[in-house]
Design a protein around this motif. Structure first.
Motif, PDB file in Angstrom:
ATOM      1  N   ILE A 261      -8.280  -3.873  -2.661  1.00  0.00           N
ATOM      2  CA  ILE A 261      -6.997  -3.879  -2.144  1.00  0.00           C
ATOM      3  C   ILE A 261      -6.387  -5.249  -1.571  1.00  0.00           C
ATOM      4  O   ILE A 261      -7.134  -5.674  -0.627  1.00  0.00           O
ATOM      5  N   LEU A 262      -5.365  -5.637  -2.190  1.00  0.00           N
ATOM      6  CA  LEU A 262      -4.870  -6.954  -1.727  1.00  0.00           C
ATOM      7  C   LEU A 262      -4.514  -6.815  -0.342  1.00  0.00           C
ATOM      8  O   LEU A 262      -4.017  -5.868   0.408  1.00  0.00           O
ATOM      9  N   PRO A 263      -4.224  -7.890   0.573  1.00  0.00           N
ATOM     10  CA  PRO A 263      -3.816  -8.030   1.904  1.00  0.00           C
ATOM     11  C   PRO A 263      -2.502  -7.257   1.961  1.00  0.00           C
ATOM     12  O   PRO A 263      -1.676  -7.646   0.841  1.00  0.00           O
ATOM     13  N   GLN A 264      -2.158  -6.230   2.878  1.00  0.00           N
ATOM     14  CA  GLN A 264      -1.055  -5.590   2.977  1.00  0.00           C
ATOM     15  C   GLN A 264      -0.664  -4.814   1.801  1.00  0.00           C
ATOM     16  O   GLN A 264       0.462  -4.095   1.786  1.00  0.00           O
ATOM     17  N   GLY A 265      -1.600  -4.379   0.986  1.00  0.00           N
ATOM     18  CA  GLY A 265      -1.395  -3.635  -0.140  1.00  0.00           C
ATOM     19  C   GLY A 265      -1.827  -2.120  -0.087  1.00  0.00           C
ATOM     20  O   GLY A 265      -2.650  -1.798   0.862  1.00  0.00           O
ATOM     21  N   HIS A 266      -1.739  -1.329  -1.175  1.00  0.00           N
ATOM     22  CA  HIS A 266      -2.270   0.015  -1.233  1.00  0.00           C
ATOM     23  C   HIS A 266      -2.713   0.397  -2.194  1.00  0.00           C
ATOM     24  O   HIS A 266      -2.282  -0.215  -3.331  1.00  0.00           O
ATOM     25  N   GLN A 267      -3.529   1.589  -2.386  1.00  0.00           N
ATOM     26  CA  GLN A 267      -4.055   2.245  -3.618  1.00  0.00           C
ATOM     27  C   GLN A 267      -3.917   3.676  -3.558  1.00  0.00           C
ATOM     28  O   GLN A 267      -4.584   4.166  -2.776  1.00  0.00           O
ATOM     29  N   ASP A 268      -3.155   4.327  -4.509  1.00  0.00           N
ATOM     30  CA  ASP A 268      -3.160   5.509  -4.529  1.00  0.00           C
ATOM     31  C   ASP A 268      -4.306   6.169  -5.380  1.00  0.00           C
ATOM     32  O   ASP A 268      -4.864   5.751  -6.286  1.00  0.00           O
ATOM     33  N   ILE A 269      -4.727   7.274  -4.480  1.00  0.00           N
ATOM     34  CA  ILE A 269      -6.288   7.964  -4.898  1.00  0.00           C
ATOM     35  C   ILE A 269      -5.928   9.145  -5.254  1.00  0.00           C
ATOM     36  O   ILE A 269      -5.346   9.844  -4.880  1.00  0.00           O
TER      37      ILE A 269
ATOM     38  N   CYS B  41      -3.279   8.078  -0.122  1.00  0.00           N
ATOM     39  CA  CYS B  41      -2.979   6.558  -0.397  1.00  0.00           C
ATOM     40  C   CYS B  41      -3.791   5.734   0.839  1.00  0.00           C
ATOM     41  O   CYS B  41      -3.921   6.200   2.031  1.00  0.00           O
ATOM     42  N   LEU B  42      -4.537   4.649   0.068  1.00  0.00           N
ATOM     43  CA  LEU B  42      -5.356   3.820   1.003  1.00  0.00           C
ATOM     44  C   LEU B  42      -4.688   2.694   1.103  1.00  0.00           C
ATOM     45  O   LEU B  42      -4.314   1.932   0.297  1.00  0.00           O
ATOM     46  N   THR B  43      -4.430   2.184   2.632  1.00  0.00           N
ATOM     47  CA  THR B  43      -3.962   0.935   2.741  1.00  0.00           C
ATOM     48  C   THR B  43      -4.607  -0.176   3.179  1.00  0.00           C
ATOM     49  O   THR B  43      -5.219   0.067   4.362  1.00  0.00           O
ATOM     50  N   ASN B  44      -4.638  -1.297   2.970  1.00  0.00           N
ATOM     51  CA  ASN B  44      -5.230  -2.606   3.593  1.00  0.00           C
ATOM     52  C   ASN B  44      -4.374  -3.215   4.455  1.00  0.00           C
ATOM     53  O   ASN B  44      -3.260  -3.885   3.962  1.00  0.00           O
TER      54      ASN B  44
ATOM     55  N   ALA C 170     -10.802  -8.579  11.561  1.00  0.00           N
ATOM     56  CA  ALA C 170     -11.584  -7.300  11.189  1.00  0.00           C
ATOM     57  C   ALA C 170     -11.121  -6.615   9.824  1.00  0.00           C
ATOM     58  O   ALA C 170      -9.819  -6.870   9.606  1.00  0.00           O
ATOM     59  N   PRO C 171     -11.928  -5.990   9.100  1.00  0.00           N
ATOM     60  CA  PRO C 171     -11.379  -5.218   8.143  1.00  0.00           C
ATOM     61  C   PRO C 171     -10.473  -4.014   8.608  1.00  0.00           C
ATOM     62  O   PRO C 171     -10.509  -3.578   9.782  1.00  0.00           O
ATOM     63  N   SER C 172      -9.267  -3.723   8.062  1.00  0.00           N
ATOM     64  CA  SER C 172      -8.497  -2.600   8.312  1.00  0.00           C
ATOM     65  C   SER C 172      -7.760  -1.906   7.281  1.00  0.00           C
ATOM     66  O   SER C 172      -7.085  -2.083   6.532  1.00  0.00           O
ATOM     67  N   LEU C 173      -8.736  -0.555   6.988  1.00  0.00           N
ATOM     68  CA  LEU C 173      -8.178   0.324   6.164  1.00  0.00           C
ATOM     69  C   LEU C 173      -7.701   1.529   6.588  1.00  0.00           C
ATOM     70  O   LEU C 173      -8.168   2.083   7.680  1.00  0.00           O
ATOM     71  N   HIS C 174      -6.767   2.144   6.039  1.00  0.00           N
ATOM     72  CA  HIS C 174      -6.197   3.236   6.735  1.00  0.00           C
ATOM     73  C   HIS C 174      -5.916   4.458   5.571  1.00  0.00           C
ATOM     74  O   HIS C 174      -5.408   3.930   4.345  1.00  0.00           O
TER      75      HIS C 174
ATOM     76  N   LEU D 183      -9.792  -6.530   0.680  1.00  0.00           N
ATOM     77  CA  LEU D 183     -11.043  -5.565   1.057  1.00  0.00           C
ATOM     78  C   LEU D 183     -11.323  -5.230  -0.122  1.00  0.00           C
ATOM     79  O   LEU D 183     -10.575  -4.476  -0.964  1.00  0.00           O
ATOM     80  N   THR D 184     -12.762  -4.936  -0.276  1.00  0.00           N
ATOM     81  CA  THR D 184     -13.265  -4.153  -1.358  1.00  0.00           C
ATOM     82  C   THR D 184     -13.621  -2.894  -0.549  1.00  0.00           C
ATOM     83  O   THR D 184     -14.068  -2.756   0.422  1.00  0.00           O
TER      84      THR D 184
END
Length: 174
Positions: free
Chosen positions: A164-172, A104-107, A78-82, A113-114
């Motif tokens: 966002i790559l696996p176990q990666g994050h994106q600052d928003i 920060c959005l974390t995968n 399952a996708p898992s974004l936090h 995950l898109t």
């Protein structure tokens, strides 16, 4: 599929009856492989349930006593974004002074995950900054009491979409 025989070989992909097997599509599903030739088969998979699987597919080949077999193994997760914040509170902001907050959005899943972000109660037109609004104060959009069908967005998010790559994050930035 490869035909190592001396004659052309008609083949047919035999459908699977399992729940996960029904998630696979083969193209082409049937055809003829020339003697000594081969046929590439494109396999598409669209999962309907989570978990590990091992599916065996059969290709019936005319004149062959046993079908060609292909086993496909994998795991559907399952996708898992936090988000690192439960909310962004902009409090009181003076007109004409933009205010920016970050989150920060974390995968946390094992696959890329898109994402695509939007504010649920914000409108769809491009955001209008205060300088534009002040310089065009005669624009009827800014008059009290006049409401248009579509109003400008109040918030912008950067980036608002991406991968966002696996176990990666994106600052928003909001």
């Amino acid at each position: 599929l490869m035909n190592q025989g001396a004659l052309d070989a008609p083949f047919t992909c035999l459908p699977s009856a399992t729940n996960m097997g029904l998630c696979f599509k083969f193209a082409p599903e049937e055809g003829i492989i020339a003697a000594g030739g081969s046929q590439s088969v494109q396999i598409s998979f669209s999962a309907t349930e989570l978990g590990s699987f091992e599916e065996e597919f059969q290709f019936s080949v005319a004149g062959s006593p046993v079908p060609a077999m292909l086993t496909i193994k994998g795991s559907v997760t399952a996708p898992s974004l936090h988000l690192d914040l439960a909310e962004l509170d902009f409090r009181d902001i003076s007109f004409g002074y933009p205010y920016t907050q970050h989150c920060c959005l974390t995968n946390s899943s094992p696959v890329p995950l898109t994402f695509q972000l939007r504010m649920s109660d914000d409108d769809t037109q491009p955001a209008v900054d205060s300088v534009y609004q002040i310089c065009r104060d005669t624009d009827p959009v800014w008059r009290k009491g006049i409401h248009f069908y579509v109003e400008p967005r109040e918030f912008t998010m950067n980036p608002s979409q991406g991968i966002i790559l696996p176990q990666g994050h994106q600052d928003i930035e909001v």
